[in-house]
Enzyme design. Structure first.
Site, PDB file in Angstrom:
ATOM      1  N   CYS A   1      63.001  38.301  46.600  1.00 48.39           N
ATOM      2  CA  CYS A   1      62.004  37.225  46.532  1.00 48.39           C
ATOM      3  C   CYS A   1      60.838  37.493  47.472  1.00 48.39           C
ATOM      4  O   CYS A   1      60.955  37.295  48.688  1.00 48.39           O
ATOM      5  CB  CYS A   1      62.670  35.891  46.857  1.00 48.39           C
ATOM      6  SG  CYS A   1      61.502  34.505  46.855  1.00 48.39           S
TER       7      CYS A   1
ATOM      8  N   CYS B   1      59.509  34.437  49.352  1.00 52.80           N
ATOM      9  CA  CYS B   1      60.360  34.025  50.471  1.00 52.80           C
ATOM     10  C   CYS B   1      60.177  34.950  51.675  1.00 52.80           C
ATOM     11  O   CYS B   1      60.104  34.494  52.811  1.00 52.80           O
ATOM     12  CB  CYS B   1      61.842  34.072  50.084  1.00 52.80           C
ATOM     13  SG  CYS B   1      62.217  33.411  48.471  1.00 52.80           S
ATOM     14  N   ASP B   2      60.139  36.239  51.422  1.00 53.58           N
ATOM     15  CA  ASP B   2      60.300  37.193  52.517  1.00 53.58           C
ATOM     16  C   ASP B   2      59.082  38.059  52.822  1.00 53.58           C
ATOM     17  O   ASP B   2      59.075  38.776  53.832  1.00 53.58           O
ATOM     18  CB  ASP B   2      61.499  38.118  52.214  1.00 53.58           C
ATOM     19  CG  ASP B   2      62.791  37.320  52.093  1.00 53.58           C
ATOM     20  OD1 ASP B   2      62.899  36.280  52.762  1.00 53.58           O
ATOM     21  OD2 ASP B   2      63.678  37.726  51.327  1.00 53.58           O
TER      22      ASP B   2
END
Ligand code: NAP
Length: 307
Positions: free
Chosen positions: A131, A134-135
């Protein structure tokens, strides 16, 4: 007889549990195979509103579960082996026992597809991710690699150029599944290097517990080479967990639940929440919001029916 059964214990399922429990419906949550869902595979979550310093992914999902339990939600180990949605109450088989429920919230999520490299699973959350939203932030000025040749890979590669020093996009063929517009955008981005006809053989370094590089194999020449990488983003698709509903709930060709508006499915009394229906946003906060929507729909239906 249950009022509400929720399938899945990720952000969507747990949030649906908070709402239905607070409404006094004593929901039963079937935890499923991947307890805690995708959040249990992440480390730091910095974009869930309300946590200015960020929060550990597994802690976040556990907190929502505890919040639901405080209001009477019950959690059951196991997964749904069979479902009979032909009549209400619906029937679900869990670990050889059938249970019945007036309403059902399907929050069973979607598994990220992984490459199945020897070290891949050990380094998830330590440089291996599925992701970018997300990261990506953790890879400022770092060397990033994205795997895949679909729209997700193009989108992630483009997004990651905001952070990384460079982004290498590795694809196993020399033609793409991605739409022309997404591919053109990635090709026009000077920070993206395309590496074609190439597979990743493994990711290092488990001993340091952080990604330091990968071994690549050219699938035409058979040559292998090691390359330094700080972040490996695997974007080769997701598999929605809907197998037990095939032929009952309407699914799209990839198996995602089809919505009939709000959190509703084609079956009256069955609602959807989270990644099992969402192939676009896939965020903890959107899953939580969807869990809330499904819970409110279930609650209103039960209230209208006098339960
Ligand atoms: P996808 O279209 O199924 O593409 C998956 C890619 O991963 C393919 O290029 C495939 O290679 C590769 N792949 C699969 N297994 C692999 C393996 N074991 N090793 C190496 N490579 C592997 O999946 P997606 O990109 O996640 O997209 C899914 C759907 O969501 C699509 O309909 C897409 O259009 C949509 N989507 C849309 C947007 C957008 O419009 N903004 C963004 C993301 C996704 P091969 O090509 O060789 O099979």
């Amino acid at each position: 007889m249950h009022n509400v059964v929720i399938i899945g214990s990720g952000c969507a399922g747990n949030t649906a549990a908070v709402y239905t429990a607070r409404a006094g419906l004593q929901p039963l949550v079937i935890k499923g195979l991947e307890i805690g869902g995708q959040l249990s595979l992440t480390t730091e979550v910095e974009n869930f509103p309300g946590f200015p310093e960020g929060i550990n992914g597994p802690d976040l999902v556990e907190n929502i579960k505890r919040q639901a339990e405080r209001f009477g939600a019950i959690y059951l180990d196991g997964e749904v082996a069979e479902a009979d949605l032909s009549n209400r109450p619906f029937r679900l088989k869990i670990e050889n026992e059938w249970l019945e429920t007036r309403t059902l919230i399907v929050a069973s999520g979607a598994k990220a597809r992984w490459l199945n490299l020897p070290n891949e699973q050990k380094l998830i959350g330590h440089g291996v991710s599925s992701c970018a939203t997300c990261d990506g932030f953790f890879y400022r000025d770092k060397q990033i690699m994205v795997i895949g040749g679909g729209d997700s890979a193009m989108e992630e590669a483009n997004f990651l150029t905001r952070f990384g020093r460079n982004v290498a996009l590795v694809h196993r063929r020399d033609t793409f599944r991605a739409s022309k517009i997404m591919l053109d955008r990635a090709k026009a981005n000077p920070k993206i290097e395309f590496i074609m006809n190439t597979a990743v053989e493994d990711v290092f370094d488990c001993e340091k517990n952080i990604v330091t590089g990968v071994r690549l194999k050219n699938l035409i020449t058979g040559e292998t080479q090691d390359r330094d990488v700080d972040g490996l983003f695997v974007a080769i698709g997701h598999i929605p967990n809907t197998q037990v509903f095939k032929g009952q709930l309407n699914l799209d060709p990839d198996g995602y639940l089809l919505s009939t508006g709000g959190a509703r499915t084609n079956i009256h009394g069955v609602f959807h929440a989270g990644d099992v229906q969402d192939r676009i946003y896939r965020q903890a906060i959107t899953a939580a919001g969807a869990g809330c929507m499904a819970a409110i729909e279930a609650e209103r239906l039960l209230e209208a029916e006098g339960h």
